[in-house]
Write an enzyme that holds these catalytic residues in place. Sequence first.
Site: not given
Ligand code: NAD
Ligand code: DAU
Length: 334
Positions: A61, A81, A84, A123-125, A150-151, A154, A190, A192, A214
């Site tokens: 991107i 993209a 994350s 993200t809410d973060e 990260y946050s 964003k 977390f 998976p 969360r």
């Molecule tokens: P993810 O890490 O699973 O996927 C990110 C994707 O972006 C990947 O396929 C990666 O290859 C692609 N990517 C990374 N850098 C790139 C680049 N420079 N050009 C093109 N592609 C690129 O992330 P996700 O969990 O799917 O999160 C996607 C969006 O949703 C993020 O903006 C994140 O902030 C937001 N979001 C995620 C969550 C959550 O819980 N996962 C919650 C709220 C918001």
């Molecule tokens: O709130 C939205 C955000 O949620 C998204 O913007 C992010 O992309 C997404 O990754 C997620 O962020 P968190 O940092 O909350 O998610 P994570 O899955 O990394 O962790 C969730 C919670 O679990 C956090 O409090 C850390 C904790 N944790 C995480 C892992 C990987 C554990 O206790 N053990 C672990 O092994």
Amino acid sequence: MDVQHILVTGGAGFIGANFVRHVLGQTDMLVTVLDKLTYAANPASLTGLPSGRMRLIVGDICDEVLVNELVAEVDAVVHCAAESHNDNSLDNPYDFVRTNVVGTFTLLEAVRRHDRRFHHVSTDEVYGDLALDDPIKFTEYTAYCPSSPYSASKAGSDHLVRAWVRSFGVRATVSNCSNNYGAYQHVEKFIPRQITNLIDGVPPKLYGEGLNVRDWIHAEDHAAAMLRILRNGKIGRTYLIGADGERSNREIIEMILLAFGRDPQNFELVTDRPGHDLRYAVDATPLRQELGWTPQYGDFSEGLAKTVRWYQENEEWWRPVKHATEERYTRQGR
Ligand code: NAD
Ligand code: DAU
């Protein structure tokens, strides 16, 4: 608005793939995915979809020429993209600033040039964290106060989107969603991570004391909200997305252990994440009242059980990256 062809950035990632699947299932739209296929992507998340309506372009991107060319071909861009993962942002913040800030800037310049609709997935973060005993939730008026690289990246991208709306009239919306769970999520995250650890006979790992909270939402509910905002959202508006799913990390681990028929206390406490946000909670009332969105996964335990089954039945999807992910955690002491 009438959208026939959308560009989904990051469509081979977790949120992007769930969104692409939702759009192809619920509409007649064409979808172009632009994804760099970083470690976080899995093109297998896009298998089985109608090839005549979906194509994957492997690219960055931040590549101005490619982005410009692809944006010109579509009616709208849904920008998923990103780098994350919070833990990774503590080790290597550069990639987060580059993709999340410079990448969003590159897309905004292209949609400005071609006058295309833009939806920014965030993200809410960006709001920082809340106290555990505070009844307050985040709203669209909560002040930005991000904690991690990260946050913060964003938050920077959200500000760019708002500035491009106000200064250049770009037709954009922003959504800030809480923590997602469901199929196609990388095993570094977390839920998976714990499910696949248990499949491997390894105890789940809980950061610190596991008291952090969360606000969980199923990724399919997030996808439905994104599509609704794309179609009916008010230009310039921010919508918070959440499904009233607050749970402590310890509660989640206990539920997963029970789903495997194990002792719910059989987890391992590991080193806490530096700067670890305590609690997130989202008030999604405007999304529900103004756009009529309601989550379909009302019962978190049902959604979690379905997610456990998905990882049990789709080992070929996650197995190739499990070992490297756990090696990375071992280096990080978590
Ligand atoms: P993810 O890490 O699973 O996927 C990110 C994707 O972006 C990947 O396929 C990666 O290859 C692609 N990517 C990374 N850098 C790139 C680049 N420079 N050009 C093109 N592609 C690129 O992330 P996700 O969990 O799917 O999160 C996607 C969006 O949703 C993020 O903006 C994140 O902030 C937001 N979001 C995620 C969550 C959550 O819980 N996962 C919650 C709220 C918001
Ligand atoms: O709130 C939205 C955000 O949620 C998204 O913007 C992010 O992309 C997404 O990754 C997620 O962020 P968190 O940092 O909350 O998610 P994570 O899955 O990394 O962790 C969730 C919670 O679990 C956090 O409090 C850390 C904790 N944790 C995480 C892992 C990987 C554990 O206790 N053990 C672990 O092994």
